[in-house]
Design a protein around this motif. Structure first.
Motif, PDB file in Angstrom:
ATOM      1  N   SER A 132      48.775 185.153   9.177  1.00  0.00           N
ATOM      2  CA  SER A 132      48.311 183.867   8.644  1.00  0.00           C
ATOM      3  C   SER A 132      48.773 183.644   7.211  1.00  0.00           C
ATOM      4  N   TRP A 133      48.650 184.680   6.352  1.00  0.00           N
ATOM      5  CA  TRP A 133      49.086 184.533   4.954  1.00  0.00           C
ATOM      6  C   TRP A 133      50.591 184.306   4.877  1.00  0.00           C
ATOM      7  N   THR A 134      51.334 185.029   5.712  1.00  0.00           N
ATOM      8  CA  THR A 134      52.793 184.863   5.736  1.00  0.00           C
ATOM      9  C   THR A 134      53.173 183.463   6.205  1.00  0.00           C
ATOM     10  N   THR A 135      52.495 182.976   7.237  1.00  0.00           N
ATOM     11  CA  THR A 135      52.758 181.628   7.746  1.00  0.00           C
ATOM     12  C   THR A 135      52.439 180.572   6.693  1.00  0.00           C
ATOM     13  N   ALA A 136      51.317 180.756   6.007  1.00  0.00           N
ATOM     14  CA  ALA A 136      50.929 179.814   4.951  1.00  0.00           C
ATOM     15  C   ALA A 136      51.985 179.763   3.848  1.00  0.00           C
ATOM     16  N   PHE A 137      52.501 180.931   3.474  1.00  0.00           N
ATOM     17  CA  PHE A 137      53.534 180.986   2.433  1.00  0.00           C
ATOM     18  C   PHE A 137      54.783 180.217   2.864  1.00  0.00           C
ATOM     19  N   HIS A 138      55.220 180.432   4.103  1.00  0.00           N
ATOM     20  CA  HIS A 138      56.419 179.751   4.598  1.00  0.00           C
ATOM     21  C   HIS A 138      56.198 178.238   4.709  1.00  0.00           C
ATOM     22  N   LEU A 139      54.992 177.829   5.045  1.00  0.00           N
ATOM     23  CA  LEU A 139      54.687 176.400   5.102  1.00  0.00           C
ATOM     24  C   LEU A 139      54.730 175.771   3.708  1.00  0.00           C
ATOM     25  N   PHE A 140      54.180 176.477   2.733  1.00  0.00           N
ATOM     26  CA  PHE A 140      54.246 175.983   1.351  1.00  0.00           C
ATOM     27  C   PHE A 140      55.694 175.869   0.882  1.00  0.00           C
ATOM     28  N   ARG A 141      56.502 176.858   1.236  1.00  0.00           N
ATOM     29  CA  ARG A 141      57.929 176.830   0.861  1.00  0.00           C
ATOM     30  C   ARG A 141      58.658 175.668   1.528  1.00  0.00           C
ATOM     31  N   LYS A 142      58.255 175.370   2.762  1.00  0.00           N
ATOM     32  CA  LYS A 142      58.916 174.302   3.516  1.00  0.00           C
ATOM     33  C   LYS A 142      58.546 172.926   2.986  1.00  0.00           C
ATOM     34  N   PHE A 143      57.260 172.712   2.727  1.00  0.00           N
ATOM     35  CA  PHE A 143      56.792 171.390   2.308  1.00  0.00           C
ATOM     36  C   PHE A 143      56.849 171.178   0.795  1.00  0.00           C
ATOM     37  N   PRO A 190      59.710 172.246  -1.350  1.00  0.00           N
ATOM     38  CA  PRO A 190      61.009 172.900  -1.569  1.00  0.00           C
ATOM     39  C   PRO A 190      61.422 173.001  -3.043  1.00  0.00           C
ATOM     40  N   LYS A 191      60.865 172.133  -3.871  1.00  0.00           N
ATOM     41  CA  LYS A 191      61.239 172.152  -5.293  1.00  0.00           C
ATOM     42  C   LYS A 191      60.430 173.159  -6.102  1.00  0.00           C
ATOM     43  N   SER A 211      58.823 176.918  -6.975  1.00  0.00           N
ATOM     44  CA  SER A 211      59.386 178.271  -6.975  1.00  0.00           C
ATOM     45  C   SER A 211      58.684 179.192  -5.982  1.00  0.00           C
ATOM     46  N   PHE A 212      59.319 180.317  -5.738  1.00  0.00           N
ATOM     47  CA  PHE A 212      58.766 181.379  -4.883  1.00  0.00           C
ATOM     48  C   PHE A 212      57.398 181.796  -5.410  1.00  0.00           C
ATOM     49  N   GLU A 213      57.323 182.031  -6.714  1.00  0.00           N
ATOM     50  CA  GLU A 213      56.076 182.494  -7.329  1.00  0.00           C
ATOM     51  C   GLU A 213      54.973 181.447  -7.211  1.00  0.00           C
ATOM     52  N   PHE A 214      55.321 180.162  -7.380  1.00  0.00           N
ATOM     53  CA  PHE A 214      54.339 179.098  -7.290  1.00  0.00           C
ATOM     54  C   PHE A 214      53.714 179.052  -5.899  1.00  0.00           C
ATOM     55  N   CYS A 215      54.542 179.133  -4.874  1.00  0.00           N
ATOM     56  CA  CYS A 215      54.047 179.102  -3.495  1.00  0.00           C
ATOM     57  C   CYS A 215      53.180 180.317  -3.193  1.00  0.00           C
ATOM     58  N   ASN A 216      53.562 181.470  -3.737  1.00  0.00           N
ATOM     59  CA  ASN A 216      52.764 182.675  -3.533  1.00  0.00           C
ATOM     60  C   ASN A 216      51.419 182.549  -4.231  1.00  0.00           C
ATOM     61  N   ARG A 217      51.403 181.892  -5.386  1.00  0.00           N
ATOM     62  CA  ARG A 217      50.142 181.680  -6.105  1.00  0.00           C
ATOM     63  C   ARG A 217      49.231 180.715  -5.347  1.00  0.00           C
ATOM     64  N   LEU A 218      49.822 179.771  -4.628  1.00  0.00           N
ATOM     65  CA  LEU A 218      49.022 178.881  -3.791  1.00  0.00           C
ATOM     66  C   LEU A 218      48.317 179.669  -2.691  1.00  0.00           C
ATOM     67  N   VAL A 219      49.053 180.613  -2.099  1.00  0.00           N
ATOM     68  CA  VAL A 219      48.451 181.474  -1.081  1.00  0.00           C
ATOM     69  C   VAL A 219      47.336 182.312  -1.715  1.00  0.00           C
TER      70      VAL A 219
END
Length: 201
Positions: free
Chosen positions: A24-35, A37-38, A40-48
């Motif tokens: 679930s956490w991995t899926t959430a990260f990939h969804l944040f990265r997809k939606f 796109p602008k 960063s990697f770190e920002f999306c991980n912080r959202l998770v």
């Protein structure tokens, strides 16, 4: 026999929660990265991380049996809901440890933090409160101050430094609670042994 069967069912449930959590956490990260796109990697991980903090806080609050004394009864085994809460956090920590290895900045202190936390929570789930208390105390009160110092002396934003100090203060508070619980349990055990010895005399 019934207790053993219930224990096995609980172990299977915990393993399912951990496995589902990592997915679930991995899926959430990939969804944040997809939606986003602008971002960063770190920002999306912080959202998770923010989602996990919200979920963990909610589950932890729901698992408290008596709000007049959240840590009571002292030296008791964790309830099923408390173990499930630990399993959710363990799944997040495993995800985050793996995820951080793909970031541009991989730091040894962050990796140590994750490994110690994973071992601590894993011990708590596997062996109960005593081993969890020992691992938690060692990790938070030995490695914790070092990691806090590294965070404060590094070129980090003020909010990150404030969070590091806040987390260390929270760790110190829970260390005090754990130390009190351990003292209670050891005192009770010593008193029980002395009573048995006196009766034999």
């Amino acid at each position: 026999m019934i207790e053993k069967k219930e224990g096995q069912q609980m172990e299977e449930r915990i393993l399912r929660i951990i496995t589902l959590g990592i997915i679930s956490w991995t899926t959430a990260f990939h969804l944040f990265r997809k939606f986003l796109p602008k971002r960063s990697f770190e920002f999306c991980n912080r959202l998770v991380s923010t989602v996990h903090a919200t979920v963990a806080f909610t589950l932890a609050s729901l698992s408290v049996e008596d709000w007049t004394c959240p840590v009571c009864p002292l030296a008791s085994r964790p309830s099923h809901s408390q173990m499930q809460t630990l399993a959710v956090s363990l799944s997040y920590l495993i995800y985050d440890l793996i995820c951080c290895q793909f970031d541009k900045r991989v730091t040894i202190d962050n990796t140590i933090h994750h490994l110690v936390s994973i071992v601590g929570i894993g011990a708590g789930l596997a062996y109960g409160k005593i081993s969890f208390a020992v691992v938690f105390s060692f990790a938070r009160m030995v490695f914790g101050p070092y990691l806090t110092w590294v965070t404060l002396t590094a070129d980090n934003p003020l909010v990150i430094k404030a969070m590091a100090v806040g987390l260390q203060l929270v760790s110190a508070y829970w260390f005090f609670k754990i130390a009190r619980m351990m003292n209670y349990k050891l005192t009770k055990r010593t008193a029980s042994k002395n009573l048995v010895y006196t009766e034999k005399l």
